[in-house]
Design a protein around this motif. Structure first.
Motif, PDB file in Angstrom:
ATOM      1  N   GLN A  19       1.015  -1.078  -0.040  1.00  0.00           N
ATOM      2  CA  GLN A  19      -0.317  -0.330  -0.241  1.00  0.00           C
ATOM      3  C   GLN A  19       1.022   1.076   0.183  1.00  0.00           C
ATOM      4  N   ASP A  20       2.350   0.947  -0.585  1.00  0.00           N
ATOM      5  CA  ASP A  20       2.886   1.901  -0.610  1.00  0.00           C
ATOM      6  C   ASP A  20       4.256   2.339  -1.743  1.00  0.00           C
ATOM      7  N   TYR A  47      -4.535   0.189  -3.606  1.00  0.00           N
ATOM      8  CA  TYR A  47      -3.711   1.020  -4.004  1.00  0.00           C
ATOM      9  C   TYR A  47      -3.178   0.502  -5.336  1.00  0.00           C
ATOM     10  N   GLY A  60      -7.365  -3.019   0.569  1.00  0.00           N
ATOM     11  CA  GLY A  60      -6.392  -1.919   0.952  1.00  0.00           C
ATOM     12  C   GLY A  60      -5.801  -2.205  -0.086  1.00  0.00           C
ATOM     13  N   ALA A  61      -4.889  -2.979  -0.692  1.00  0.00           N
ATOM     14  CA  ALA A  61      -3.812  -3.391  -1.018  1.00  0.00           C
ATOM     15  C   ALA A  61      -4.070  -3.581  -2.503  1.00  0.00           C
TER      16      ALA A  61
END
Ligand SMILES: C[S@@+](CC[C@H](N)C(=O)[O-])C[C@H]1O[C@@H](n2cnc3c(N)ncnc32)[C@H](O)[C@@H]1O
Length: 280
Positions: A159-160, A187, A183-184
């Motif tokens: 996620q970043d 993203y 969330g992954a």
């Protein structure tokens, strides 16, 4: 193992020899012993996680787990990734041949990244993992194999990780480990090109428990309880979903569609793997 008292010699039948000694065979299961031994070394910590419900992170395991995982999965990637899995995705092989940008998220020691980089010299590959020692090992192995100029490896989470407009984002045996798989996927939706694709490789499993009561299902279910699900629990935020190693196709579909993708399908499979393609 057969023993001949006349000659006092032990012999491995060919099918046993293939599974235990042939590192090029997709049926090579010897690293599975290294993997399971590594996992059970953390037994007291796992027991504590069971008592508290707090989970246990991947990086807390004995250091044998990380090379064992690479050895266990690599033979399948060598046998199938370039010959069958990539061609099963819609239009992806042509892009990789002409020159594409690829992220390999949760890459571990980077076996999948190196295999793709060897096969598609016009493309550029970026491996990401949140486990720093694995990224160090991945860098060293890429240099040793002579593909260091086509690959970057960086410590980053699903996620970043940096970059955008990826033609392909791959998740090899890791989406089910993540604490926040939705969330992954959200993203990934922002990081992938509008005409790009996701390749999601997950262990073979059925839609119902009874379909996993066989040798492959037993191994993956054991790994799920001892390793993958504890990591998902330990790292899951408020939106955490502990998929576990034997996540059903329906659960995976829901995670991917909730993350903003509109298409999800099983592109192909092997006795050990399910190969999914997702599209924006
Ligand atoms: C079972 S291993 C698979 C490694 C590698 N893809 C392979 O096939 O050999 C799962 C990997 O996912 C990584 N991982 C788990 N959650 C992650 C996250 N949220 N972001 C990045 N990597 C993650 C772990 O550190 C671990 O290296």
């Amino acid at each position: 193992m057969a023993y001949d008292p006349q000659t006092e010699r032990y012999t491995l039948p060919p099918e046993h020899a293939m599974a235990l000694t042939d590192e090029t065979s997709p049926a090579y299961v010897a690293p599975g012993f290294q993997l399971m031994l590594a996992i059970v070394r953390a037994e007291p910590r796992i027991e504590e996680a069971f008592r508290t419900g707090g989970g246990m992170e991947w990086g807390e395991h004995h250091s044998d787990l990380f090379p064992a995982t690479e050895r266990f999965f690599r033979t399948g990637y060598l046998a199938y990734l370039v010959s069958s899995w990539i061609p099963a995705l819609d239009g992806v092989e042509a892009k990789l041949k002409s020159g594409a940008t690829v992220a390999d998220v949760g890459c571990g020691h980077g076996a999948s990244t190196r295999i793709m980089a060897q096969a598609y010299p016009n493309s550029r590959f970026h491996g990401f993992d949140n486990h720093a020692p694995s990224i160090e090992a991945a860098r060293a192995e890429a240099e040793a194999e002579g593909v260091g100029d086509r690959i970057t490896f960086e410590v980053a989470t699903a996620q970043d990780f940096p970059g955008s407009g990826y033609d392909l984002i791959a998740y090899f045996d890791c989406l089910h480990d993540m604490g926040d798989p939705v969330g992954a996927m959200r993203y990934a939706r922002r990081a992938v090109a509008d005409d790009g694709a996701l390749l999601i490789v997950e262990p073979m499993a059925g839609e119902h428990v009874e379909e996993n009561i066989n040798p492959v299902g037993r191994v993956f279910s054991g790994a799920s309880v001892l390793c993958c699900t504890p990591n998902a629990i330990a790292t899951g935020g408020p939106e955490g979903v502990a998929l576990g190693t034997v996540a059903t196709e329906q659960q995976l579909r829901e995670v991917v569609l909730e993350g903003g993708f509109t298409r999800f399908r099983r592109a192909t499979e092997t006795p050990f793997n399910r190969i999914f393609e997702a599209r924006p």
